[in-house]
Design an enzyme around this catalytic site. Structure first.
Site, mmCIF file in Angstrom:
data_model
loop_
_atom_site.group_PDB
_atom_site.id
_atom_site.type_symbol
_atom_site.label_atom_id
_atom_site.label_comp_id
_atom_site.label_asym_id
_atom_site.label_seq_id
_atom_site.Cartn_x
_atom_site.Cartn_y
_atom_site.Cartn_z
ATOM 1 N N VAL A 1 0.823 -1.207 0.000
ATOM 2 C CA VAL A 1 0.000 0.000 0.000
ATOM 3 C C VAL A 1 0.859 1.261 0.000
ATOM 4 C CG1 VAL A 1 -0.142 0.121 2.532
ATOM 5 C CG2 VAL A 1 -2.012 1.050 1.146
ATOM 6 N N LYS A 2 2.103 1.148 0.452
ATOM 7 C CA LYS A 2 2.966 2.316 0.585
ATOM 8 C C LYS A 2 3.397 2.903 -0.761
ATOM 9 C CE LYS A 2 3.226 2.388 5.135
ATOM 10 N NZ LYS A 2 2.805 3.531 5.948
ATOM 11 N N ASP A 3 3.191 2.163 -1.857
ATOM 12 C CA ASP A 3 3.470 2.742 -3.173
ATOM 13 C C ASP A 3 2.653 4.014 -3.381
ATOM 14 O OD1 ASP A 3 5.000 0.505 -3.541
ATOM 15 O OD2 ASP A 3 3.879 -0.268 -5.262
ATOM 16 N N ALA B 1 4.274 6.913 -1.474
ATOM 17 C CA ALA B 1 5.593 7.224 -2.033
ATOM 18 C C ALA B 1 5.442 8.130 -3.249
ATOM 19 C CB ALA B 1 6.323 5.937 -2.406
#
Length: 456
Positions: free
Chosen positions: A43-45, A48
């Site tokens: 999910v951190k894409d 970012a």
């Protein structure tokens, strides 16, 4: 042609998958937002890309710049992926609790990785945030993305995750469940869903049992990338600015054991290979769904893939070592040896703050070393700081190496080796050939101490 210009254009638009086998007996449908299908694997894409685009727009990132971040791994991977597309250098500061796979993935993207101790308080010079701030200040052209306090963390989810869930469920979602780490995912998604539903959507935080967010003491836990650990020496407990606690309607507190075993269960019963924090979220979602009916609809967010936890969550040896699994053989287990020890004598120990003179009084007549702990029982494995023995302390006093008023924590010997309660008894017997005592772990907690005398 059905093509995209770059990999970052594939971020988001992840599928919503119904859980079928783990929801048996429930009338309320539960759907999983499968975030490990983002190109960087988590999910951190989303955050970012959001944070980088904002920094570029404000002139904070230019050709040749360096991205610096304190990360447990996933945000670093997302940033490294975006940086590779745009030609930026990366330096990531990661706690030693993070899996070896996460560190390897970051280095595979060409990032420099600095591994720091995870068991230090916020503000300590070796804390990941302190180190990342120092690296950013000392590196020309560096930009500290600061996911914990960057407004474009929750904004990414307000703009993408929330609208996707609303559209995918045709506005039928009634409950949204997610873990809380930096707080950006649950904050941004919750804000959108509450606005578009006029407050109808209930938001549930899934939190490790001891995490501060849901009212725990902040003691260590084994699930990565979720919750809020508070070191006992913390003087000011800073919560992320990315997290708006007012948007969370209720919390479900989930044990390490439930989280890890559920993550393994999702792989074997649903075909979803996810990390331990996804296990935390699914346990919470199933509890919520059990209280609901067929007209409700629960969405649970699965943040990352189990591929970066193969050496931990999905490794039977690691799980047995920490007391989360039992061995499958017919022979006796370590717990059978521990049963020989009277309950009141099972875990002799001293706290690291106890003066040497008091420790000697407590150890009077104890012929073997005992663990030195940093918290009151039940003690989690990382809270065993070392060991001391009466003989060793007396020797230090006689040689002037210690003062009777010194805290015993200033004179530690190595921690005793640890074995899981469900491991074969031979594992403890072998360990006792080299060590005088071994700590027995149950669900990651130190539940007992075995000596050579106990196993004769």
């Amino acid at each position: 042609m059905d093509v995209i210009d770059s990999l970052v254009d594939a971020v988001g638009r992840t599928p919503l998958v119904r859980l079928n086998r783990v929801t048996e007996g429930l009338s309320c449908p539960v759907y999983a937002k499968v975030e490990y299908l983002n190109p960087g694997g988590s999910v951190k894409d989303r955050i970012a890309l959001s944070m980088v685009e904002d920094a570029e727009a404000r002139g904070l990132l230019r050709p040749g710049s360096t991205i610096v971040e304190a990360t447990s791994g996933n945000t670093g991977v997302g940033l490294a992926m975006v940086a590779a597309q745009r030609g930026y250098r990366c330096v990531f500061v990661i706690p030693d609790k993070s899996s070896a796979e996460k560190i390897a993935v970051l280095r595979a993207y060409g990032a420099e990785v600095l591994v720091c101790p995870g068991n230090v308080p916020i503000g300590h010079p070796e804390h990941v945030r302190s180190v990342s701030e120092r690296v950013a200040a000392e590196t020309p052209g560096a930009w500290l993305s600061d996911q914990y306090n960057n407004a474009f963390n929750p904004l990414a989810h307000y703009r993408s995750t929330g609208p996707e869930i609303w559209r995918q469920t045709d506005g039928r979602v009634t409950h949204f469940v997610a873990g809380v780490g930096t707080g950006g995912t649950i904050t941004g998604t919750a804000r959108y869903l509450k606005e578009v539903s006029q407050g109808r959507v209930t938001v549930v935080g899934a939190d490790p049992e001891s995490s501060v967010y849901a009212g725990g003491e902040g003691r260590p836990y084994f699930v990565e990338s979720v919750g809020h650990f508070r070191h006992p020496e913390t003087t000011e407990d800073l919560w992320p600015e990315a997290y708006d606690q007012d948007l969370v309607d209720l919390f479900e507190r989930v044990s390490d054991r439930e989280s890890l075993l559920t993550a393994r269960d999702l792989a074997r019963r649903e075909g979803l290979l996810v990390g331990g924090s996804a296990g935390t979220a699914v346990v919470a979602a199933l509890r919520v769904a059990a209280r609901l009916g067929p007209d409700d609809l629960v969405v649970v967010l699965l943040p990352d893939s189990g591929r970066i936890y193969l050496s931990k969550v999905f490794d039977d040896g690691w799980m047995r070592h920490y007391g989360f699994l039992d061995h499958e053989g017919d022979g006796p287990a370590v717990r059978d040896l521990l049963e020989r020890v009277p309950p009141r004598d099972r875990f002799p120990h001293v706290h690291r703050a106890v003066p040497v003179r008091e420790a000697l009084e407590a150890l009077d007549g104890v012929p073997h070393p005992v663990p030195v702990v940093t918290a009151k029982p039940p003690v989690v494995a990382p809270e065993v700081a070392g060991s001391v023995s009466a003989a060793g302390l007396r020797r230090l006093l006689e040689t002037g190496g210690a003062d009777p008023s010194d805290p015993v924590g200033a004179h530690l010997e190595a921690p005793p080796p640890a074995v899981g309660a469900g491991e074969p008894a031979d594992v403890a017997l072998d360990a006792l050939k080299a060590a005088e005592v071994v700590v027995v772990l149950v669900d990651g907690r130190a539940e007992g101490l075995l000596t050579r005398e106990h196993v004769r």
